[in-house]
Design a protein around this motif. Structure first.
Motif, PDB file in Angstrom:
ATOM      1  N   ASP A   1      11.253  10.080  -5.787  1.00  0.00           N
ATOM      2  CA  ASP A   1      11.395   9.423  -4.492  1.00  0.00           C
ATOM      3  C   ASP A   1      10.636  10.228  -3.442  1.00  0.00           C
ATOM      4  N   LEU A   2       9.532   9.694  -2.947  1.00  0.00           N
ATOM      5  CA  LEU A   2       8.731  10.425  -1.966  1.00  0.00           C
ATOM      6  C   LEU A   2       9.466  10.600  -0.643  1.00  0.00           C
ATOM      7  N   LEU A   3      10.347   9.689  -0.321  1.00  0.00           N
ATOM      8  CA  LEU A   3      11.022   9.762   0.971  1.00  0.00           C
ATOM      9  C   LEU A   3      12.048  10.878   1.029  1.00  0.00           C
ATOM     10  N   SER A   4      12.397  11.438  -0.118  1.00  0.00           N
ATOM     11  CA  SER A   4      13.360  12.532  -0.134  1.00  0.00           C
ATOM     12  C   SER A   4      12.685  13.891  -0.162  1.00  0.00           C
ATOM     13  N   GLN A   5      11.315  13.904  -0.096  1.00  0.00           N
ATOM     14  CA  GLN A   5      10.580  15.154  -0.199  1.00  0.00           C
ATOM     15  C   GLN A   5       9.534  15.229   0.903  1.00  0.00           C
ATOM     16  N   THR A   6       9.091  16.459   1.188  1.00  0.00           N
ATOM     17  CA  THR A   6       7.984  16.655   2.109  1.00  0.00           C
ATOM     18  C   THR A   6       6.689  16.351   1.370  1.00  0.00           C
ATOM     19  N   PRO A   7       5.577  16.075   2.077  1.00  0.00           N
ATOM     20  CA  PRO A   7       4.332  15.715   1.400  1.00  0.00           C
ATOM     21  C   PRO A   7       3.652  16.862   0.674  1.00  0.00           C
ATOM     22  N   GLU A   8       4.027  18.125   0.958  1.00  0.00           N
ATOM     23  CA  GLU A   8       3.300  19.251   0.393  1.00  0.00           C
ATOM     24  C   GLU A   8       3.218  19.246  -1.130  1.00  0.00           C
ATOM     25  N   PRO A   9       4.335  18.910  -1.874  1.00  0.00           N
ATOM     26  CA  PRO A   9       4.229  18.944  -3.328  1.00  0.00           C
ATOM     27  C   PRO A   9       3.204  17.980  -3.894  1.00  0.00           C
TER      28      PRO A   9
ATOM     29  N   SER B   1       4.966   2.920  -5.985  1.00  0.00           N
ATOM     30  CA  SER B   1       5.624   1.651  -5.696  1.00  0.00           C
ATOM     31  C   SER B   1       6.320   1.721  -4.351  1.00  0.00           C
ATOM     32  N   LEU B   2       5.959   0.828  -3.447  1.00  0.00           N
ATOM     33  CA  LEU B   2       6.599   0.721  -2.137  1.00  0.00           C
ATOM     34  C   LEU B   2       7.398  -0.568  -2.085  1.00  0.00           C
ATOM     35  N   ARG B   3       8.616  -0.468  -1.608  1.00  0.00           N
ATOM     36  CA  ARG B   3       9.488  -1.631  -1.503  1.00  0.00           C
ATOM     37  C   ARG B   3      10.110  -1.683  -0.111  1.00  0.00           C
ATOM     38  N   ALA B   4       9.877  -2.792   0.598  1.00  0.00           N
ATOM     39  CA  ALA B   4      10.519  -3.086   1.887  1.00  0.00           C
ATOM     40  C   ALA B   4      10.405  -1.914   2.856  1.00  0.00           C
ATOM     41  N   VAL B   5       9.194  -1.381   3.011  1.00  0.00           N
ATOM     42  CA  VAL B   5       8.972  -0.232   3.892  1.00  0.00           C
ATOM     43  C   VAL B   5       8.890  -0.692   5.342  1.00  0.00           C
ATOM     44  N   ASN B   6       9.696  -0.062   6.198  1.00  0.00           N
ATOM     45  CA  ASN B   6       9.691  -0.324   7.630  1.00  0.00           C
ATOM     46  C   ASN B   6       9.391   0.971   8.375  1.00  0.00           C
TER      47      ASN B   6
ATOM     48  N   ASN C   1      10.405   2.362  19.955  1.00  0.00           N
ATOM     49  CA  ASN C   1      11.107   1.090  19.780  1.00  0.00           C
ATOM     50  C   ASN C   1      10.212   0.000  19.205  1.00  0.00           C
ATOM     51  N   GLN C   2       8.943   0.325  18.969  1.00  0.00           N
ATOM     52  CA  GLN C   2       8.005  -0.678  18.456  1.00  0.00           C
ATOM     53  C   GLN C   2       8.053  -0.725  16.930  1.00  0.00           C
ATOM     54  N   HIS C   3       8.357  -1.895  16.402  1.00  0.00           N
ATOM     55  CA  HIS C   3       8.422  -2.097  14.956  1.00  0.00           C
ATOM     56  C   HIS C   3       6.994  -2.318  14.443  1.00  0.00           C
ATOM     57  N   THR C   4       6.466  -1.366  13.670  1.00  0.00           N
ATOM     58  CA  THR C   4       5.040  -1.414  13.290  1.00  0.00           C
ATOM     59  C   THR C   4       4.797  -1.873  11.856  1.00  0.00           C
ATOM     60  N   LEU C   5       5.685  -1.562  10.929  1.00  0.00           N
ATOM     61  CA  LEU C   5       5.592  -2.059   9.554  1.00  0.00           C
ATOM     62  C   LEU C   5       6.868  -2.815   9.230  1.00  0.00           C
ATOM     63  N   TRP C   6       6.688  -4.003   8.661  1.00  0.00           N
ATOM     64  CA  TRP C   6       7.821  -4.897   8.430  1.00  0.00           C
ATOM     65  C   TRP C   6       7.948  -5.189   6.930  1.00  0.00           C
ATOM     66  N   ASN C   7       8.879  -4.515   6.259  1.00  0.00           N
ATOM     67  CA  ASN C   7       9.212  -4.832   4.860  1.00  0.00           C
ATOM     68  C   ASN C   7       7.977  -4.928   3.966  1.00  0.00           C
ATOM     69  N   VAL C   8       7.115  -3.916   4.050  1.00  0.00           N
ATOM     70  CA  VAL C   8       5.864  -3.927   3.284  1.00  0.00           C
ATOM     71  C   VAL C   8       6.130  -3.528   1.834  1.00  0.00           C
TER      72      VAL C   8
ATOM     73  N   ALA D   1      11.332   4.387   8.271  1.00  0.00           N
ATOM     74  CA  ALA D   1      12.678   4.084   8.764  1.00  0.00           C
ATOM     75  C   ALA D   1      13.587   3.581   7.651  1.00  0.00           C
ATOM     76  N   SER D   2      13.048   2.756   6.766  1.00  0.00           N
ATOM     77  CA  SER D   2      13.839   2.228   5.659  1.00  0.00           C
ATOM     78  C   SER D   2      12.906   1.748   4.564  1.00  0.00           C
ATOM     79  N   GLY D   3      13.473   1.523   3.387  1.00  0.00           N
ATOM     80  CA  GLY D   3      12.686   1.110   2.233  1.00  0.00           C
ATOM     81  C   GLY D   3      12.595   2.232   1.224  1.00  0.00           C
ATOM     82  N   SER D   4      11.722   2.078   0.233  1.00  0.00           N
ATOM     83  CA  SER D   4      11.569   3.087  -0.810  1.00  0.00           C
ATOM     84  C   SER D   4      10.104   3.275  -1.158  1.00  0.00           C
ATOM     85  N   MET D   5       9.753   4.517  -1.529  1.00  0.00           N
ATOM     86  CA  MET D   5       8.429   4.848  -2.049  1.00  0.00           C
ATOM     87  C   MET D   5       8.633   5.714  -3.287  1.00  0.00           C
ATOM     88  N   THR D   6       8.261   5.191  -4.433  1.00  0.00           N
ATOM     89  CA  THR D   6       8.503   5.871  -5.700  1.00  0.00           C
ATOM     90  C   THR D   6       7.193   6.247  -6.352  1.00  0.00           C
TER      91      THR D   6
END
Length: 260
Positions: free
Chosen positions: A89-97, A3-8, A13-20, A54-59
């Motif tokens: 929370d994927l954002l709190s861990q490295t991708p290796e696990p 589940s991805l919520r409001a991923v930026n 300085n280029q904003h590439t993903l906007w609240n996905v 940069a911000s949001g959540s990935m669970t």
């Protein structure tokens, strides 16, 4: 499952993903679609941990030990995947696990070891997935009989199509819960794209493997995917069932801009 919520995300300085927002359901094939340069690969790289968010959540909601052995799942097993396990929370861990039993990833550049044999490539994938010294099970070669015949050949000696099959076999050998493919039809001929579609349908609908595609080839999307998430300039402008991809929607968001 994921589940991805409001991923930026930003490149400098280029904003590439906007609240996905994106929701992957167990046992379904979801396609992140859009024209080239709209953020598909960027989103995939955020999910796999290759780019910072940069911000949001990935669970991630795991389902414990692998529920399948590349064999068909019962309806009861399908419904049990991802249920009853603590979300992570994927954002709190490295991708290796998540490289082993969690997420299998095939990038556009394949990332195979060209000077190693097919068999050696698969053993390295097993080791990276936490199973050093593990055996390559026969079910993998059932999916890729061409690789079995060439298992002692160096990857550099394989055709482009067989190299992609090897990259896919490397992702599957660790029995992931989620398979992610970035632009799988890009640069391939019609015959191989059709063959790849057959395999993805088998993996997804017969075995119950959850699949995420980043793709823009519409016939391929319609054939293999259940759901879509349409990106335009890094924004999620539409999502739903693939059957909802009607002509007005496609004309609005999937027609190349002559000014680009």
């Amino acid at each position: 499952m994921l589940s991805l919520r409001a991923v930026n995300q930003y490149y400098g300085n280029q904003h590439t993903l906007w609240n996905v927002d994106l929701e992957l359901q167990p046992g379904e094939c979801t396609c992140v679609m859009g024209l080239q340069g709209m953020g598909k690969t960027t989103l995939v790289n955020c999910i796999t941990g290759h780019l910072p968010v940069a911000s949001g959540s990935m669970t991630w909601q795991d389902g414990g030990s692998a529920p399948y052995d590349l064999m068909p799942l019962s309806a009861q097993s399908r419904s049990a995947i991802g249920i009853g396990y603590v979300p992570q929370d994927l954002l709190s861990q490295t991708p290796e696990p998540f490289a082993g039993p969690g997420i299998g990833y095939v990038p556009q550049d394949r990332r195979i070891f060209s000077q190693l044999s097919v068999e050696e490539n698969l053993h390295i994938a097993l080791a990276a997935g936490g199973n050093p010294g593990g055996a390559v099970k026969g079910e993998i070669y059932d999916f890729f009989p061409e690789l079995y015949a060439r298992r002692q050949h160096k990857a550099a000696m394989l055709s482009e199509d067989d190299q992609y099959q090897l990259a896919l076999a490397r992702a599957l050998v660790v029995r992931p819960r989620l398979l992610i493919l970035d632009e799988p039809s890009r640069g391939s001929g019609q015959h191989f794209v059709h063959k790849l579609g057959d395999l993805l349908v088998r993996l997804n609908r017969d075995i119950g493997l959850t699949v995420l595609l980043a793709e823009q080839h519409l016939p391929f999307i319609r054939r293999v995917a259940d759901r879509f998430c349409l990106l335009h300039r890094g924004r999620n402008v539409a999502q739903g069932r693939v059957i909802q991809l009607d002509e007005p929607l496609l004309a609005q968001w999937m027609t190349p801009d002559p000014a680009r």
